[in-house]
Design an enzyme around this catalytic site. Sequence first.
Site, PDB file in Angstrom:
ATOM      1  N   GLN A  11       3.760   6.326   1.091  1.00 14.77           N
ATOM      2  CA  GLN A  11       4.176   6.600   2.472  1.00 14.77           C
ATOM      3  C   GLN A  11       4.035   8.074   2.846  1.00 14.77           C
ATOM      4  O   GLN A  11       4.404   8.467   3.959  1.00 14.77           O
ATOM      5  CB  GLN A  11       5.622   6.152   2.689  1.00 14.77           C
ATOM      6  CG  GLN A  11       5.839   4.657   2.552  1.00 14.77           C
ATOM      7  CD  GLN A  11       5.235   3.858   3.692  1.00 14.77           C
ATOM      8  OE1 GLN A  11       4.779   4.397   4.697  1.00 14.77           O
ATOM      9  NE2 GLN A  11       5.217   2.534   3.541  1.00 14.77           N
ATOM     10  N   THR A  44     -15.394  -4.994 -12.823  1.00 11.44           N
ATOM     11  CA  THR A  44     -16.590  -4.536 -12.128  1.00 11.44           C
ATOM     12  C   THR A  44     -16.203  -3.594 -10.990  1.00 11.44           C
ATOM     13  O   THR A  44     -15.408  -3.959 -10.122  1.00 11.44           O
ATOM     14  CB  THR A  44     -17.367  -5.731 -11.542  1.00 11.44           C
ATOM     15  OG1 THR A  44     -17.697  -6.639 -12.593  1.00 11.44           O
ATOM     16  CG2 THR A  44     -18.639  -5.259 -10.840  1.00 11.44           C
ATOM     17  N   CYS A  73       6.972  -5.834   1.552  1.00  9.92           N
ATOM     18  CA  CYS A  73       6.943  -6.374   0.189  1.00  9.92           C
ATOM     19  C   CYS A  73       8.323  -6.783  -0.310  1.00  9.92           C
ATOM     20  O   CYS A  73       8.449  -7.296  -1.428  1.00  9.92           O
ATOM     21  CB  CYS A  73       6.358  -5.336  -0.775  1.00  9.92           C
ATOM     22  SG  CYS A  73       4.662  -4.887  -0.383  1.00  9.92           S
TER      23      CYS A  73
END
Length: 378
Positions: A178, A234, A320
């Site tokens: 943040q 990858t 979240c």
Amino acid sequence: MIYLDYSATTPVNREVLESFYKVSIDYPANANSLHKLGRESFHLMEAATNQVANLLGVLKEEVIFTSGATESNNLAILGTVLKYKSRGKHILTTKLEHSSILDTMDYLKNNGFEIEYLNILENGMVDLEDLKRKVRNDTVLVSINHVNSEIGLSQDVNKIGEILQKYPKVIFHVDGTQAIGKIKVNLDNIDLYSFSAHKIYGLKGVGCLIKKKHIELEPIIHGGKSQTIYRSGTPCVALYVSLAKALKLALENLDNKYEYVLKLNQKLKKNLETMKGIYINSNENSIPHILNISILGIKPETLMHSLAEEDIYISTKTACSYDNSMSESVYEFTKNKEKAKTSVRISLSYLTVDKEIDIFLKVLEKQIEELRLKKGEY
């Protein structure tokens, strides 16, 4: 639409999206492949890594690309305690942290680690004297967020880092999710620093962990060398380039953007202070981009949905967070359960326009009045 939930995620900058698209089309090869196309992708990945390093004043080998701040936080914490397990099992943190920190701490506590929480002063700052008292010879890690995601409290992480310089075996991790792109960041006294692209007008699915060269980590994703030895898989070169682009754009005219958001914040606070039953939780130590308020007697979810019907978007807690009845951050700061149960977060951006604040304030007052009438409070 009036979007006031920038701390949850930001809209993607068109230039960032264009960079992702161009790299995805023009550089299709695996950056780990040894053929010509692979080497072209590799060199582009190196250029993105160098750009992030230069923007943050660190070394190229100190940049680790991840899938986002949650992975960066997990790699920083788990990677540290696994690598340095011989040093001890004592960890210091605060209850103002993001769930990706607190849940990881709970996991470690259930696996034999001692998690100790630092005191928070009345002004929202970490009690530095308490830190000095609690740090021990077997303390392996201190993890403190730079800016709290719900109240916006900005900790003096450089001062904390200076204190921890006296304890060379203690590793200092800062969650900067943040903070990056909103305030100036100095990483001189910080060992590990996490952030995510989607908070700075970048794409979801990519983040970064800055790991200073004297620190080693145990990987938590295994499978061979990738962009670094610390995180296998990858390499997604297009995402890495897009993060470097987002970071560059976010840091441009940072002071001007900050001052603009500060004026919006001051206007908001001045008007909210006149409204009955509203308490402003964010204080002078909070960044202006985040304004946390409590509206006593009104359920945050009810207000949020009422505003959404008017195409206005704020949040109750961090996106979240688990769906529970109280903001742990607000309670830790205010020690007031009623305020913690009725808090909402308004988050601003340099993209927010003054007219949007006027409309929001008018609709907010109307919605609060209607919700209280339904409860028979008027």
